[in-house]
Design a protein around this motif. Structure first.
Motif, short mmCIF file in Angstrom:
data_model
loop_
_atom_site.label_atom_id
_atom_site.label_comp_id
_atom_site.label_asym_id
_atom_site.label_seq_id
_atom_site.Cartn_x
_atom_site.Cartn_y
_atom_site.Cartn_z
N VAL A 1 70.30 65.91 51.36
CA VAL A 1 71.15 64.94 50.67
C VAL A 1 70.28 64.00 49.86
N LYS A 2 70.59 63.90 48.57
CA LYS A 2 69.90 62.96 47.68
C LYS A 2 70.80 61.76 47.45
N ILE A 3 70.23 60.57 47.58
CA ILE A 3 70.99 59.33 47.41
C ILE A 3 70.56 58.68 46.10
N PRO A 4 71.42 58.69 45.08
CA PRO A 4 71.04 58.08 43.81
C PRO A 4 71.03 56.55 43.92
N LEU A 5 70.36 55.93 42.97
CA LEU A 5 70.29 54.48 42.90
C LEU A 5 71.12 53.99 41.72
N LEU B 1 74.19 67.03 47.62
CA LEU B 1 73.24 67.97 48.19
C LEU B 1 72.31 68.46 47.09
N ALA B 2 71.02 68.20 47.25
CA ALA B 2 70.03 68.53 46.21
C ALA B 2 69.21 69.75 46.61
N SER B 3 68.71 70.44 45.60
CA SER B 3 67.98 71.70 45.81
C SER B 3 66.52 71.42 46.14
N THR B 4 66.26 70.82 47.30
CA THR B 4 64.87 70.58 47.70
C THR B 4 64.23 71.81 48.32
#
Length: 293
Positions: A170-174, A186-189
């Motif tokens: 999970v990516k949390i934008p600012l 959900l980010a492609s890490t």
């Protein structure tokens, strides 16, 4: 005052101010792995973040109905620690609450930061003890800045990040300096993240780790250089470099705490991502950095 720990692989310099790493050099090549704090870009090396991580809305919070003021990342990074123990390959530094800290953070505490060398691995360990007569609420984290060895044959864009386990996170934008929690995704890490100045146009990349062990690696295919950061049980990690001012460094930051959400109510008691520690209890966490060239 600066203190040194070293072994056959690494020489590490740590300041008593902020318990901050000043330098990590290879004993074999003298290569400097740590950003050297250019004040025109970013004037720190690897600060310890306590008792908050990131920004508070309006640089303030309320606790039990009283308002307190605190700037980004808290006060530990600007305070003098005492050396509790120092050996050839390890050092432990201690910060206790003072009248000045209690004016902005109404808890009694002991914060220990330990650095320990094991071959080419540097451990950074945190221990927080609640000395108050009530529950203590805090965030803590690391913020090491790593030099990116750009030269005539290697550009910044030739470096990339990999993560293990190789899963999406999970990516949390600012939104500004605050968490835009409702737009997390959900980010492609599980694929490479290419390093570039433009990567940080919206500030840090923040990923939720759900507390299990993760490894973030900074590397390139053009040399053997790479840095591995094991986050251990950190619930968040930030990847950051300065923008629009730019330089050849990047930070990989394991966090046990995070900035305010955009819709925060400003109360410390309900602040997202904080640690709650009962009277007399201790909290232990940390991460590890491995250096290769």
């Amino acid at each position: 005052m600066d203190y040194t720990i070293q072994n056959n692989f690494l020489k590490v310099v740590i300041s008593s101010k902020g318990a901050e790493i000043q330098s990590v050099k290879s004993q074999l090549t003298d290569f400097e792995y740590i950003w050297q704090a250019d004040p025109q870009v970013w004037g720190r090396h690897a600060p310890v973040l306590f008792p908050i991580v990131g920004h508070l809305k309006n640089d303030e919070y309320t606790y039990q109905g009283k308002t307190y003021h605190m700037t980004q990342h808290g006060f530990a990074r600007d305070n003098e620690f005492t050396v509790e123990r120092h050996t050839a390959e390890s050092i432990t530094l201690l910060l206790k609450d003072t009248e000045q800290t209690r004016a902005v953070y109404p808890f009694k505490f002991e914060l220990r930061v330990n650095y320990n060398l094991l071959n080419n691995l540097l451990e950074e360990n945190f221990s927080v003890v609640n000395k108050s007569d009530r529950e203590m609420i805090f965030g803590i984290g690391g913020h090491p800045g790593f030099n990116v060895p750009v030269n005539d044959s290697c550009r910044k864009e030739d470096f990339y990040f990999t993560t293990l386990p190789s899963v999406a996170r999970v990516k949390i934008p600012l939104k500004g300096p605050f968490l835009d929690w409702d737009n997390r995704y959900l980010a492609s890490t599980n694929s490479l993240i290419t390093l570039s100045d433009h990567l940080f146009k919206n500030d840090a990349l923040i990923f939720q780790l759900r507390g299990h062990d993760n490894k973030v690696s900074l590397r390139t295919d053009l040399s053997d250089y790479h840095v591995n950061v094991w986050t251990r049980d950190a619930p968040f990690v930030g990847i950051w470099s300065q923008y629009p001012k730019t330089a050849n460094f990047v930070c990989v930051e394991p966090w046990w705490g995070v900035a305010d959400k955009t819709d925060t109510d400003g109360k410390l008691e309900t602040k997202f991502g904080m640690n709650h520690l009962e009277e007399g209890q201790s909290f232990d966490a940390g991460f590890s950095m491995a250096f290769h060239e």
